[in-house]
Design a protein around this motif. Structure first.
Motif, mmCIF file in Angstrom:
data_model
loop_
_atom_site.group_PDB
_atom_site.id
_atom_site.type_symbol
_atom_site.label_atom_id
_atom_site.label_comp_id
_atom_site.label_asym_id
_atom_site.label_seq_id
_atom_site.Cartn_x
_atom_site.Cartn_y
_atom_site.Cartn_z
ATOM 1 N N GLY A 5 37.051 43.845 25.918
ATOM 2 C CA GLY A 5 37.936 44.311 26.994
ATOM 3 C C GLY A 5 38.461 45.675 26.585
ATOM 4 O O GLY A 5 38.817 45.891 25.414
ATOM 5 N N GLY A 31 35.423 43.501 30.709
ATOM 6 C CA GLY A 31 36.537 43.781 31.616
ATOM 7 C C GLY A 31 37.326 44.990 31.163
ATOM 8 O O GLY A 31 37.220 45.427 30.013
ATOM 9 N N ALA A 33 41.279 47.278 31.798
ATOM 10 C CA ALA A 33 42.646 47.266 32.311
ATOM 11 C C ALA A 33 43.267 48.631 32.032
ATOM 12 O O ALA A 33 42.842 49.333 31.102
ATOM 13 C CB ALA A 33 43.456 46.171 31.638
ATOM 14 N N LEU A 42 43.976 40.218 32.019
ATOM 15 C CA LEU A 42 42.565 40.269 31.610
ATOM 16 C C LEU A 42 42.249 39.183 30.580
ATOM 17 O O LEU A 42 41.251 38.466 30.720
ATOM 18 C CB LEU A 42 42.247 41.661 31.040
ATOM 19 N N THR A 46 39.486 36.343 31.604
ATOM 20 C CA THR A 46 38.146 36.753 31.164
ATOM 21 C C THR A 46 37.874 36.282 29.740
ATOM 22 O O THR A 46 38.752 36.367 28.888
ATOM 23 C CB THR A 46 38.031 38.305 31.208
#
Length: 210
Positions: A5, A31, A33, A42, A46
């Protein structure tokens, strides 16, 4: 496959990291953010192995988000990738549960090495952070005042130093104003300071805020 992420408020940084990670067969960006709050969402929604997170973001910063991420996703490794040099934040954040801390000036290959290390459940400690750790063990009493603050005190200190009111801080950290005042009193005592302007001066002098 390591699921990553990326958390950074600059789209260009996220895009650059994504492109760079796509060149490695064992890395996949699962993902993204742009704020601390989105980072918390997130990790909740995820499947991730490692979160690569900036510190300085609008609203809820990486520092504010770290504790929540640790609580909600204890198995996700968190690599802090920050513009601030290691000596300013690394010790506090590793104590608060970060798995590693890199300055954005580092070589891109070091980010990949850190991600692979953290994905194995280990901490990634650079030579300079190891040196800071060694210094801290050798001279516990000489540690700078801000390194003696608890996680919450450190968060409140940074927000006060940036000029936020007790009301603002209470709202962003989901605390009561009375609790924020208690933290303020405690951290002022620990740091031997008397006013919010002293806090701001200290934070600027120690390059904890811009």
């Amino acid at each position: 496959m390591i699921r990553i992420g990326i958390v950074d408020d600059h789209a260009i940084v996220r895009s650059g990291l994504k492109q760079f990670f796509s060149e490695h067969v064992d890395l996949r960006v699962a993902g993204e953010a742009s704020t601390g709050r989105e980072a918390i969402d997130l990790v909740r929604t995820t499947e991730l192995d490692v979160l690569v997170m900036d510190l300085s973001m609008p609203g809820q910063s990486g520092i504010d988000a770290l504790g929540m991420i640790r609580a909600k996703a204890p198995d996700v490794g968190v690599l802090i990738l920050s513009g601030y040099p290691e000596e300013h934040y690394a010790m506090n954040l590793i104590r608060q549960g970060a798995s590693g801390y890199l300055n954005k000036e580092c070589e891109p290959s070091e980010i990949v090495e850190a991600i692979r290390t953290i994905a194995l459940g280990k901490r990634y400690i650079t030579a300079s952070v190891a040196e800071l750790l060694a210094q801290q063990l050798n001279r516990k009493t000489d540690a700078p005042p801000h390194e003696q603050l608890s996680e919450r005190e450190f968060q409140v200190f940074l927000k006060l130093a940036k000029g936020e009111t007790a009301g603002d801080i209470a709202e962003s950290l989901s605390l009561s104003v009375k609790t924020v005042s208690t933290y303020r009193t405690r951290l002022m005592e620990k740091m031997g300071l008397n006013s919010n302007s002293d806090l701001t001066y200290y934070a600027l002098k120690n390059k904890l805020i811009d």
